[in-house]
Design an enzyme around this catalytic site. Structure first.
Site, PDB file in Angstrom:
ATOM      1  N   ALA A 209       0.836  -1.202   0.000  1.00 51.70           N
ATOM      2  CA  ALA A 209       0.000   0.000   0.000  1.00 51.70           C
ATOM      3  C   ALA A 209       0.866   1.245   0.000  1.00 51.70           C
ATOM      4  O   ALA A 209       2.063   1.193   0.293  1.00 51.70           O
ATOM      5  CB  ALA A 209      -0.918   0.015   1.224  1.00 51.70           C
TER       6      ALA A 209
ATOM      7  N   TYR B 111      -5.084  10.214   2.241  1.00 54.09           N
ATOM      8  CA  TYR B 111      -4.770   8.806   2.472  1.00 54.09           C
ATOM      9  C   TYR B 111      -6.036   8.017   2.780  1.00 54.09           C
ATOM     10  O   TYR B 111      -6.285   6.956   2.193  1.00 54.09           O
ATOM     11  CB  TYR B 111      -3.763   8.682   3.622  1.00 54.09           C
TER      12      TYR B 111
END
Length: 283
Positions: free
Chosen positions: A55, A120
């Site tokens: 990620a 995010y």
């Protein structure tokens, strides 16, 4: 064979200890910046299950580079999930407490509405939506405050600073569950195996260490177990500004773990194991 995206991250390195027979894909083999390549890797390998342990985790940088973060955290997992759905194999995807806005003080349930505070969190929420939309057997595993003996994390930062300073000022109004990467890795493997027999368990599951604490109290326990004399002074988040806002309430309701035969790990036990690993490395 299990196919795992990620090679050097905290969870990926713990997965390698527990599933050495798995095939791990690093950036050189499957760049999450190229979602189509990730899908091709799955279709070519035809694994029994896929775990996405990779990620974009640079929370503050995502504020300025949200489009790039979204490719990695949303477009790539979506492509992976569609490939897994085509093969009808389980897909386990790791997500985050940052999909919530941190309001209130009760633990967040998997079905609660999401409202991320920053880029995010928005990129991770988009990833969750893409995985669900693919329609295959999947579990989105939301977790929080990950730590291990690898990489950069709160435990290692506190140890480094605590050895040199008599006092540290640490945020006390953000509350959550520190989570050992080792326990996340073990949970991912259990969930992937269970999904092969029970695809009806697909959905979102929360996984975090207990008990819930503040960052300041987490730091105190780190220093206690590490036998460091460093003292901790509680401060509000307002006194420690960051580019991206952090949720104040990161508590996660982990009741859904029981369906997979899992329970919430005690992060204090995980911390002791991490400190032991770090001590071995330093000797």
């Amino acid at each position: 064979m299990i196919l795992i995206f990620g090679q050097t991250g905290q969870v990926a390195r713990e997965l390698a200890k527990r599933a050495p027979e798995a095939r791990f894909l690093g950036r050189d083999q499957a760049d999450l910046g190229d979602p189509a390549a990730c899908a091709r890797a799955i279709l070519a390998a035809r694994p029994a299950a896929v775990i996405n342990a990779a990620a974009w985790t640079a929370v503050d940088r995502a504020e300025d580079e949200e489009a790039a973060a979204t490719v990695v955290n949303a477009d790539a997992p979506g492509a992976m999930a569609r490939a897994c759905a085509e093969l009808q194999i389980p897909f386990v995807h790791i997500s985050t407490d940052y999909v919530f806005d941190g309001a209130g003080d009760r633990p967040w349930r998997p079905e609660d509405p999401t409202h991320p505070l920053g880029g995010y969190g928005r990129s991770k929420r988009a990833g969750e939506q893409a995985v669900r939309a693919a329609g295959g057997p999947h579990v989105i595993l939301r977790t929080s405050w990950v730590f291990s003996a690898h990489g950069t994390n709160f435990v290692k930062t506190m140890l480094r600073l605590g050895r040199d300073r008599p006092l540290l000022r640490v945020v006390c109004d953000q509350i959550g569950g520190p989570t050992p990467a080792a326990d996340i890795a073990a949970a991912c493997l259990t969930i992937a195996a269970t999904l092969r027999q029970r695809p009806d368990l697909s959905g979102i599951c929360h996984f975090s260490g207990g008990p819930d604490v503040s960052w300041a109290d987490f730091a105190r326990e780190i220093f206690r177990q590490a036998d460091l004399p460093c003292q901790v002074q509680d401060i509000p988040s307002a006194d420690y500004p960051t580019t991206a806002p952090r949720p104040l309430n990161s508590r996660l309701d982990t009741a859904g773990l029981a369906a997979f035969g899992l329970s919430r790990p005690d992060w204090r036990t995980g911390l002791a194991a991490v400190l032991h690993d770090l001590q071995e490395v330093s000797e």
